[in-house]
Design a protein around this motif. Structure first.
Motif, PDB file in Angstrom:
ATOM      1  N   PHE A 310      45.789  54.698  49.080  1.00  0.00           N
ATOM      2  CA  PHE A 310      46.572  53.713  48.084  1.00  0.00           C
ATOM      3  C   PHE A 310      45.986  53.779  46.660  1.00  0.00           C
ATOM      4  O   PHE A 310      46.177  52.650  46.007  1.00  0.00           O
ATOM      5  CB  PHE A 310      46.074  52.105  48.949  1.00  0.00           C
ATOM      6  N   VAL A 311      45.354  54.795  46.360  1.00  0.00           N
ATOM      7  CA  VAL A 311      45.129  55.018  44.746  1.00  0.00           C
ATOM      8  C   VAL A 311      46.228  55.904  44.214  1.00  0.00           C
ATOM      9  O   VAL A 311      46.566  55.701  43.141  1.00  0.00           O
ATOM     10  CB  VAL A 311      43.748  55.473  44.444  1.00  0.00           C
ATOM     11  N   LYS A 312      46.722  57.141  44.901  1.00  0.00           N
ATOM     12  CA  LYS A 312      47.468  58.150  44.251  1.00  0.00           C
ATOM     13  C   LYS A 312      48.673  57.583  44.770  1.00  0.00           C
ATOM     14  O   LYS A 312      49.225  57.232  46.024  1.00  0.00           O
ATOM     15  CB  LYS A 312      47.109  59.439  44.916  1.00  0.00           C
ATOM     16  N   HIS A 315      51.389  59.267  47.983  1.00  0.00           N
ATOM     17  CA  HIS A 315      51.003  59.556  49.294  1.00  0.00           C
ATOM     18  C   HIS A 315      52.109  58.628  50.097  1.00  0.00           C
ATOM     19  O   HIS A 315      52.577  57.664  49.772  1.00  0.00           O
ATOM     20  CB  HIS A 315      49.470  58.820  49.640  1.00  0.00           C
ATOM     21  N   PRO A 316      52.578  59.405  51.052  1.00  0.00           N
ATOM     22  CA  PRO A 316      53.417  58.501  52.063  1.00  0.00           C
ATOM     23  C   PRO A 316      53.441  57.298  52.244  1.00  0.00           C
ATOM     24  O   PRO A 316      53.991  56.130  52.440  1.00  0.00           O
ATOM     25  CB  PRO A 316      53.773  59.553  53.212  1.00  0.00           C
ATOM     26  N   TYR A 317      52.036  56.935  52.731  1.00  0.00           N
ATOM     27  CA  TYR A 317      51.736  55.512  53.023  1.00  0.00           C
ATOM     28  C   TYR A 317      51.928  54.609  51.798  1.00  0.00           C
ATOM     29  O   TYR A 317      52.337  53.346  52.069  1.00  0.00           O
ATOM     30  CB  TYR A 317      49.939  55.426  53.611  1.00  0.00           C
ATOM     31  N   TYR A 318      51.314  54.853  50.534  1.00  0.00           N
ATOM     32  CA  TYR A 318      51.635  54.154  49.454  1.00  0.00           C
ATOM     33  C   TYR A 318      52.882  53.911  49.424  1.00  0.00           C
ATOM     34  O   TYR A 318      53.518  52.882  48.756  1.00  0.00           O
ATOM     35  CB  TYR A 318      50.862  54.908  48.235  1.00  0.00           C
ATOM     36  N   ILE A 319      53.985  54.992  49.179  1.00  0.00           N
ATOM     37  CA  ILE A 319      55.237  54.878  49.127  1.00  0.00           C
ATOM     38  C   ILE A 319      55.802  53.966  49.999  1.00  0.00           C
ATOM     39  O   ILE A 319      56.934  53.149  49.591  1.00  0.00           O
ATOM     40  CB  ILE A 319      56.065  56.419  49.312  1.00  0.00           C
ATOM     41  N   ALA A 320      55.685  54.156  51.394  1.00  0.00           N
ATOM     42  CA  ALA A 320      56.299  53.109  52.433  1.00  0.00           C
ATOM     43  C   ALA A 320      55.599  51.796  51.991  1.00  0.00           C
ATOM     44  O   ALA A 320      56.711  50.662  51.937  1.00  0.00           O
ATOM     45  CB  ALA A 320      55.820  53.603  53.628  1.00  0.00           C
ATOM     46  N   ALA A 321      54.572  51.424  51.753  1.00  0.00           N
ATOM     47  CA  ALA A 321      54.016  50.085  51.242  1.00  0.00           C
ATOM     48  C   ALA A 321      54.638  49.507  50.107  1.00  0.00           C
ATOM     49  O   ALA A 321      55.266  48.314  50.085  1.00  0.00           O
ATOM     50  CB  ALA A 321      52.684  50.066  51.381  1.00  0.00           C
ATOM     51  N   TYR A 322      54.910  50.317  49.239  1.00  0.00           N
ATOM     52  CA  TYR A 322      55.511  49.921  47.912  1.00  0.00           C
ATOM     53  C   TYR A 322      56.883  49.671  48.187  1.00  0.00           C
ATOM     54  O   TYR A 322      57.397  48.245  47.743  1.00  0.00           O
ATOM     55  CB  TYR A 322      55.454  50.785  47.115  1.00  0.00           C
ATOM     56  N   PHE A 323      57.888  50.172  48.696  1.00  0.00           N
ATOM     57  CA  PHE A 323      59.067  50.170  49.046  1.00  0.00           C
ATOM     58  C   PHE A 323      59.181  48.940  49.978  1.00  0.00           C
ATOM     59  O   PHE A 323      60.280  48.142  49.846  1.00  0.00           O
ATOM     60  CB  PHE A 323      59.657  51.453  49.933  1.00  0.00           C
ATOM     61  N   LEU A 382      66.559  48.482  44.474  1.00  0.00           N
ATOM     62  CA  LEU A 382      65.364  48.267  43.625  1.00  0.00           C
ATOM     63  C   LEU A 382      64.241  49.063  44.235  1.00  0.00           C
ATOM     64  O   LEU A 382      63.537  49.540  43.204  1.00  0.00           O
ATOM     65  CB  LEU A 382      64.785  46.701  43.812  1.00  0.00           C
ATOM     66  N   GLY A 383      64.282  49.251  45.472  1.00  0.00           N
ATOM     67  CA  GLY A 383      63.184  50.127  45.940  1.00  0.00           C
ATOM     68  C   GLY A 383      63.381  51.456  45.500  1.00  0.00           C
ATOM     69  O   GLY A 383      62.366  52.118  45.151  1.00  0.00           O
ATOM     70  N   LEU A 384      64.461  52.164  45.761  1.00  0.00           N
ATOM     71  CA  LEU A 384      64.693  53.283  45.198  1.00  0.00           C
ATOM     72  C   LEU A 384      64.466  53.630  43.825  1.00  0.00           C
ATOM     73  O   LEU A 384      64.080  54.608  43.353  1.00  0.00           O
ATOM     74  CB  LEU A 384      66.185  53.769  45.474  1.00  0.00           C
ATOM     75  N   ILE A 385      64.988  52.908  42.884  1.00  0.00           N
ATOM     76  CA  ILE A 385      64.703  52.962  41.569  1.00  0.00           C
ATOM     77  C   ILE A 385      63.308  52.969  41.220  1.00  0.00           C
ATOM     78  O   ILE A 385      62.653  53.746  40.443  1.00  0.00           O
ATOM     79  CB  ILE A 385      65.304  51.549  40.695  1.00  0.00           C
ATOM     80  N   ALA A 386      62.516  52.069  41.816  1.00  0.00           N
ATOM     81  CA  ALA A 386      61.055  52.089  41.623  1.00  0.00           C
ATOM     82  C   ALA A 386      60.360  53.340  42.120  1.00  0.00           C
ATOM     83  O   ALA A 386      59.362  53.668  41.422  1.00  0.00           O
ATOM     84  CB  ALA A 386      60.376  50.581  42.139  1.00  0.00           C
ATOM     85  N   LEU A 387      61.042  54.207  43.024  1.00  0.00           N
ATOM     86  CA  LEU A 387      60.164  55.200  43.465  1.00  0.00           C
ATOM     87  C   LEU A 387      60.610  56.572  42.600  1.00  0.00           C
ATOM     88  O   LEU A 387      60.108  57.615  42.913  1.00  0.00           O
ATOM     89  CB  LEU A 387      60.676  55.566  44.919  1.00  0.00           C
TER      90      LEU A 387
END
Length: 437
Positions: A310-312, A315-323, A382-387
């Motif tokens: 959750f720092v980088k 990472h897939p976990y970070y991306i999934a949580a963010y979305f 919003l989720g796609l733009i933020a990624l």
């Protein structure tokens, strides 16, 4: 847009407003380069050049301050305390009946809520300023820099208090400058300052991508990023302008000898009803675990897990949580900012109805149904733009302050569209020819 600005400069009173706004912007940018007393400016510049681009923990606040946060200037906190205070007051309005009653009182109630927002802004500025000074003193602001512990040479209580008071005063000045633009300039002052803070780092970030590029001396990567940015701007403009118009018919009413009503209008429900708030909420929430690990200095299993996943940001976990957080906060913010029952009651009070829908509870249920339907594509958008910054990290090796990131593009396009609309409306008022010539 350029035509509207050209016509505005030809109109004397609008030209004064535009020049006044430009003067405030210049003053704001000058304050963003004046260091806080008690800071070793050379050590700060050394650490910014060495490790500033890799500092992702304070990336969001640094972006909103126009790069002033990592420079530790008098405007280091920027407009962020005011934004946070405004969001908190908006959320509390739904929870606290006193604030809800003030909101319904009109201009007097709005002025009172604005006063509360200012007080909360000062409190948050003191809190954030203290945190920033403590982080700078401990060397955690630039964890990879050799001179990080020399940024604040004198670590006495008096010097720390002066630094916190200076940054709090700087936030108050920024808030005052924003209100001056709103009263005597063009557009919403806070939005304009936020726009300038984000746009200030665009040129440097684009040039960094060119310098880091490997194909044709970096020009290919530079060109691809520009094309992607233009495509994103077009997409954001298209979605931000998109709305679902619900027709409303008002029945005729006789009051004395005069007839009122009988008109047709509509309720505009935007596809992106929540704006950029869900992205800010999700980003801030994901910074908390990394912040806890950094200040605790723990080497336990949970701390290593957070450091790993959750720092980088790539990472897939970070991306999934963010979305998922963006989608959740989009529905959450829409639910507290738009009240279908209140809208239905107001329509019923003034004799309005949606064709084919009964007034009262059926109208509220229909509005809630439509709102849920259009919030889904808005939240996914919003989720796609933020990624986009995450994809940039993987594709170009850019830092997390990628120039065409979701938050920055949403704010810049939104503020730009709103400002142009205000200029065009004022031009129309001054140049309206009427039906008879």
């Amino acid at each position: 847009m350029l035509t509207a600005f050209a016509r505005a400069f030809k109109t004397p009173d609008l030209r004064k407003k535009l020049l006044f706004t430009l003067g405030i912007i210049v003053l704001f940018r000058l304050g963003s380069h004046v260091p806080v007393p008690g800071v070793d400016y050379s050590a700060v510049q050394f650490c910014v050049n060495q490790a500033g681009s890799s500092n992702s923990l304070f990336g969001l606040v640094n972006m909103f301050s126009g790069g002033a946060l990592l420079q530790i200037t008098i405007f280091a906190l920027g407009i962020m305390p005011y934004i946070t205070a405004s969001i908190i007051l908006q959320l509390l309005t739904v929870v606290i009946p006193r604030l809800e009653n003030l909101k319904k009182e009109g201009q007097a109630g709005t002025a009172k809520i604005t006063q509360y927002t200012r007080y909360l802004t000062v409190a948050l500025a003191i809190l954030q300023g203290t945190g920033l000074v403590a982080t700078a003193r401990s060397g955690a602001l630039f964890s990879g820099c050799a001179q990080a512990n020399q940024i604040v040479p004198d670590q006495s209580i008096f010097t720390t208090a002066v630094m916190v008071i200076t940054m709090t005063a700087g936030t108050c000045v920024v808030m005052w400058l924003g209100e001056l633009i709103t009263d005597r300039g063009i557009g919403n002052g806070m939005s304009i300052l936020m726009f300038i803070s984000i746009a200030a780092g665009f040129v440097g970030a684009l040039w960094t991508i060119k310098l880091q590029g490997k194909i044709a001396d970096g020009w290919v990567e530079f060109g691809v990023v520009i094309l992607v940015g233009l495509a994103m701007v077009a997409l954001v403009v298209f979605v931000e302008q998109a709305q679902r118009r619900i027709p409303v018919q008002y029945a005729k009413r006789m009051i004395g000898r005069r007839a009122y009503g009988g008109t047709s209008t509509y309720i505009p429900l935007k596809v992106n009803q929540a704006g950029v708030i869900p992205v800010i909420f999700a980003s801030s929430l994901l910074y908390i675990p990394a912040l806890i690990v950094q200040f605790s200095g723990s080497q336990a299993g949970w701390a290593n897990w957070i450091q790993k996943y959750f720092v980088k940001g790539d990472h897939p976990y970070y991306i999934a949580a963010y979305f998922l957080l963006i989608v959740f906060f989009a529905f959450f913010y829409v639910a507290i900012s738009f009240n279908p029952e209140e809208v239905a009651d107001n329509m019923k009070k003034y004799g309005g109805f949606i064709p084919g829908i009964r007034a009262g509870r059926p109208t509220a249920e229909y509005l809630s149904y439509v709102l849920n339907r259009i919030t889904w594509p808005g939240s996914l958008y919003l989720g796609l733009i933020a990624l986009v910054p995450t994809m940039a990290l993987a594709g170009f090796g850019a830092n997390q302050n990628f120039p065409f990131g979701g938050t920055s593009i949403l704010i810049i396009v939104g503020v730009g569209l709103e400002t142009v609309k205000q200029i065009e409306s004022q031009l129309q008022q001054r140049n309206y020819e009427g039906f008879l010539r």
